[in-house]
Design a protein around this motif. Structure first.
Motif, PDB file in Angstrom:
ATOM      1  N   PRO A 228      -4.172  10.206  12.802  1.00  0.00           N
ATOM      2  CA  PRO A 228      -4.079   9.269  11.680  1.00  0.00           C
ATOM      3  C   PRO A 228      -3.243   8.046  12.041  1.00  0.00           C
ATOM      4  CG  PRO A 228      -2.563  11.070  11.341  1.00  0.00           C
ATOM      5  CD  PRO A 228      -3.339  11.404  12.583  1.00  0.00           C
ATOM      6  N   VAL A 229      -3.586   6.913  11.446  1.00  0.00           N
ATOM      7  CA  VAL A 229      -2.823   5.677  11.603  1.00  0.00           C
ATOM      8  C   VAL A 229      -2.531   5.131  10.211  1.00  0.00           C
ATOM      9  CG1 VAL A 229      -2.768   3.354  12.564  1.00  0.00           C
ATOM     10  CG2 VAL A 229      -3.972   5.182  13.791  1.00  0.00           C
ATOM     11  N   ALA A 230      -1.267   4.898   9.928  1.00  0.00           N
ATOM     12  CA  ALA A 230      -0.856   4.387   8.618  1.00  0.00           C
ATOM     13  C   ALA A 230      -0.698   2.871   8.670  1.00  0.00           C
ATOM     14  CB  ALA A 230       0.456   5.036   8.189  1.00  0.00           C
ATOM     15  N   ARG A 231      -0.959   2.216   7.545  1.00  0.00           N
ATOM     16  CA  ARG A 231      -0.806   0.763   7.452  1.00  0.00           C
ATOM     17  C   ARG A 231       0.520   0.372   6.810  1.00  0.00           C
ATOM     18  NH1 ARG A 231      -4.363  -0.991  11.135  1.00  0.00           N
ATOM     19  NH2 ARG A 231      -6.361   0.043  10.861  1.00  0.00           N
ATOM     20  N   SER A 232       1.248   1.354   6.335  1.00  0.00           N
ATOM     21  CA  SER A 232       2.555   1.093   5.732  1.00  0.00           C
ATOM     22  C   SER A 232       3.398   2.343   5.867  1.00  0.00           C
ATOM     23  CB  SER A 232       2.409   0.723   4.255  1.00  0.00           C
ATOM     24  OG  SER A 232       1.942   1.840   3.508  1.00  0.00           O
ATOM     25  N   VAL A 233       4.696   2.189   5.720  1.00  0.00           N
ATOM     26  CA  VAL A 233       5.585   3.348   5.770  1.00  0.00           C
ATOM     27  C   VAL A 233       5.229   4.317   4.661  1.00  0.00           C
ATOM     28  CG1 VAL A 233       7.978   4.116   5.597  1.00  0.00           C
ATOM     29  CG2 VAL A 233       7.435   2.039   6.873  1.00  0.00           C
ATOM     30  N   GLU A 234       4.939   3.768   3.472  1.00  0.00           N
ATOM     31  CA  GLU A 234       4.599   4.615   2.328  1.00  0.00           C
ATOM     32  C   GLU A 234       3.362   5.456   2.617  1.00  0.00           C
ATOM     33  OE1 GLU A 234       6.975   1.164   1.171  1.00  0.00           O
ATOM     34  OE2 GLU A 234       5.047   1.322   2.215  1.00  0.00           O
ATOM     35  N   GLU A 235       2.350   4.842   3.231  1.00  0.00           N
ATOM     36  CA  GLU A 235       1.138   5.587   3.576  1.00  0.00           C
ATOM     37  C   GLU A 235       1.448   6.650   4.624  1.00  0.00           C
ATOM     38  OE1 GLU A 235      -3.328   4.860   5.471  1.00  0.00           O
ATOM     39  OE2 GLU A 235      -2.077   3.137   4.944  1.00  0.00           O
ATOM     40  N   ALA A 236       2.304   6.325   5.580  1.00  0.00           N
ATOM     41  CA  ALA A 236       2.657   7.281   6.630  1.00  0.00           C
ATOM     42  C   ALA A 236       3.327   8.517   6.059  1.00  0.00           C
ATOM     43  CB  ALA A 236       3.571   6.611   7.651  1.00  0.00           C
ATOM     44  N   LEU A 237       4.107   8.352   5.014  1.00  0.00           N
ATOM     45  CA  LEU A 237       4.811   9.493   4.415  1.00  0.00           C
ATOM     46  C   LEU A 237       3.865  10.401   3.641  1.00  0.00           C
ATOM     47  CD1 LEU A 237       8.039   7.677   3.193  1.00  0.00           C
ATOM     48  CD2 LEU A 237       7.726   9.066   5.256  1.00  0.00           C
ATOM     49  N   ALA A 238       2.687   9.867   3.266  1.00  0.00           N
ATOM     50  CA  ALA A 238       1.704  10.662   2.530  1.00  0.00           C
ATOM     51  C   ALA A 238       0.674  11.313   3.446  1.00  0.00           C
ATOM     52  CB  ALA A 238       0.996   9.782   1.502  1.00  0.00           C
ATOM     53  N   ILE A 239       0.697  10.968   4.733  1.00  0.00           N
ATOM     54  CA  ILE A 239      -0.284  11.456   5.700  1.00  0.00           C
ATOM     55  C   ILE A 239       0.228  12.737   6.356  1.00  0.00           C
ATOM     56  CG2 ILE A 239      -1.256  10.978   7.992  1.00  0.00           C
ATOM     57  CD1 ILE A 239      -1.622   8.106   7.160  1.00  0.00           C
ATOM     58  N   GLU A 240      -0.696  13.655   6.598  1.00  0.00           N
ATOM     59  CA  GLU A 240      -0.370  14.852   7.370  1.00  0.00           C
ATOM     60  C   GLU A 240      -0.324  14.482   8.851  1.00  0.00           C
ATOM     61  OE1 GLU A 240       0.601  18.821   8.041  1.00  0.00           O
ATOM     62  OE2 GLU A 240       0.367  17.773   6.115  1.00  0.00           O
ATOM     63  N   PRO A 241       0.808  14.671   9.526  1.00  0.00           N
ATOM     64  CA  PRO A 241       0.883  14.308  10.946  1.00  0.00           C
ATOM     65  C   PRO A 241      -0.085  15.137  11.785  1.00  0.00           C
ATOM     66  CG  PRO A 241       3.079  14.650  10.021  1.00  0.00           C
ATOM     67  CD  PRO A 241       2.096  15.146   8.999  1.00  0.00           C
ATOM     68  N   VAL A 242      -0.522  14.548  12.884  1.00  0.00           N
ATOM     69  CA  VAL A 242      -1.387  15.261  13.806  1.00  0.00           C
ATOM     70  C   VAL A 242      -0.609  16.421  14.429  1.00  0.00           C
ATOM     71  CG1 VAL A 242      -0.792  13.809  15.803  1.00  0.00           C
ATOM     72  CG2 VAL A 242      -3.038  14.910  15.705  1.00  0.00           C
ATOM     73  N   GLU A 243      -1.332  17.472  14.793  1.00  0.00           N
ATOM     74  CA  GLU A 243      -0.691  18.641  15.406  1.00  0.00           C
ATOM     75  C   GLU A 243       0.027  18.248  16.686  1.00  0.00           C
ATOM     76  OE1 GLU A 243      -1.958  23.097  17.102  1.00  0.00           O
ATOM     77  OE2 GLU A 243      -3.441  21.772  16.165  1.00  0.00           O
TER      78      GLU A 243
END
Length: 283
Positions: A228-243
């Motif tokens: 996953p690639v986030a476009r904002s810090v807020e989006e990154a915090l809602a994304i499940e990190p890759v294994e």
């Protein structure tokens, strides 16, 4: 910088390439090339300046392949996607490992023999800088943000108290990094060092100028082609990190591929009972 340090710096640069910003301040991933290669060589009782042929450099950490010249050695280096192909002027290299399969494909297309040994050498950091020795505390905050050194400050204004600047020496960077339970990073080595220490990381693309090539290369080199690639810090915090990758296995392959022979040295034992695993390093 005093004369002795200037001389040491000059002598080491004849043997080993590492990139440095024009202001002379460190960028953690690039400077780690100097620190980590030096630490590895001490396993064989060698120093960087003991290299036999001081006219041919070793390239290790960083997207710095375009600086290589004929006959020089590559161990973990990657292509910088912002650099035109014709800026790579070499015709023959001694390649032991590369960051990922995209760099290997680039080299093979240019007629360079390249083994399928992948991984960024920064993944070896916990073996030489165990978090328990570098840091006083771990995971004291839910997340930290690692910007790219060239990113504008605007996307990060709200997170000034959560920043982990890449413009630090490695020990200081790691000391701060391991305080986070999640890392949001626009810096490639923010992602790599987080994963090396077992911390989930999300890649951030906040409108910077970096090409995606080096990120794709790193993830593919660790066996992951979808991340996953986030476009904002807020989006990154809602994304499940890759294994997380199998850091210990990748690090072991890289250490086996290290060119100790360039220093007239034998590779040290890699008895599994003697290795520092990812989990132990962070305990």
């Amino acid at each position: 910088m005093d004369l002795d340090r200037l001389m040491t710096n000059w002598q080491e640069r004849r043997c080993l390439y590492w990139w440095e910003p024009k202001d002379g301040e460190p960028n953690v991933g690039d400077y780690l090339a100097r620190v980590l290669v030096g630490a590895i060589l001490r396993l064989a009782d060698r120093e960087i300046v003991d290299k036999r042929n001081k006219r041919k450099r070793l390239f290790s950490i960083g997207s710095v392949l375009h600086f290589a010249r004929d006959g020089e050695t590559v161990w973990g280096t990657g292509v910088n996607g912002k650099i035109p192909a014709d800026a790579h002027r070499f015709r023959a290299l001694d390649v032991r490992a590369v960051r990922g399969p995209l760099t290997r494909e680039f080299l093979v297309k240019h007629g360079i023999d390249c083994p399928a040994v992948y991984g960024d050498p920064a993944l070896l950091a916990p073996r030489f800088f165990p978090a328990a020795l570098v840091a006083e505390r771990f995971a004291s905050t839910d997340f930290l943000v690692v910007p790219h050194l060239n990113d504008p400050p605007e996307p990060y204004q709200r997170y000034r108290d959560r920043m982990c600047s890449p413009r630090q020496f490695p020990a200081a960077f790691i000391r701060r990094l391991v305080q986070g339970r999640r890392i949001v990073a626009a810096s490639l080595h923010g992602v790599i060092l987080a994963e090396a220490y077992g911390i989930p990381a999300v890649l951030l693309d906040a409108g910077g100028t970096e090409a995606r090539f080096k990120y794709d290369d790193y993830y593919a080199g660790t066996g992951r082609t979808d991340y996953p690639v986030a476009r904002s810090v807020e989006e990154a915090l809602a994304i499940e990190p890759v294994e997380l990758p199998d850091v210990d296995a990748i690090a072991s392959r890289l250490l086996r591929a290290f060119p100790f022979d360039l220093w007239n040295a034998s590779a040290p034992s890699q008895n599994p009972r003697e290795r520092v695993s990812n989990e132990t390093a962070r305990a």
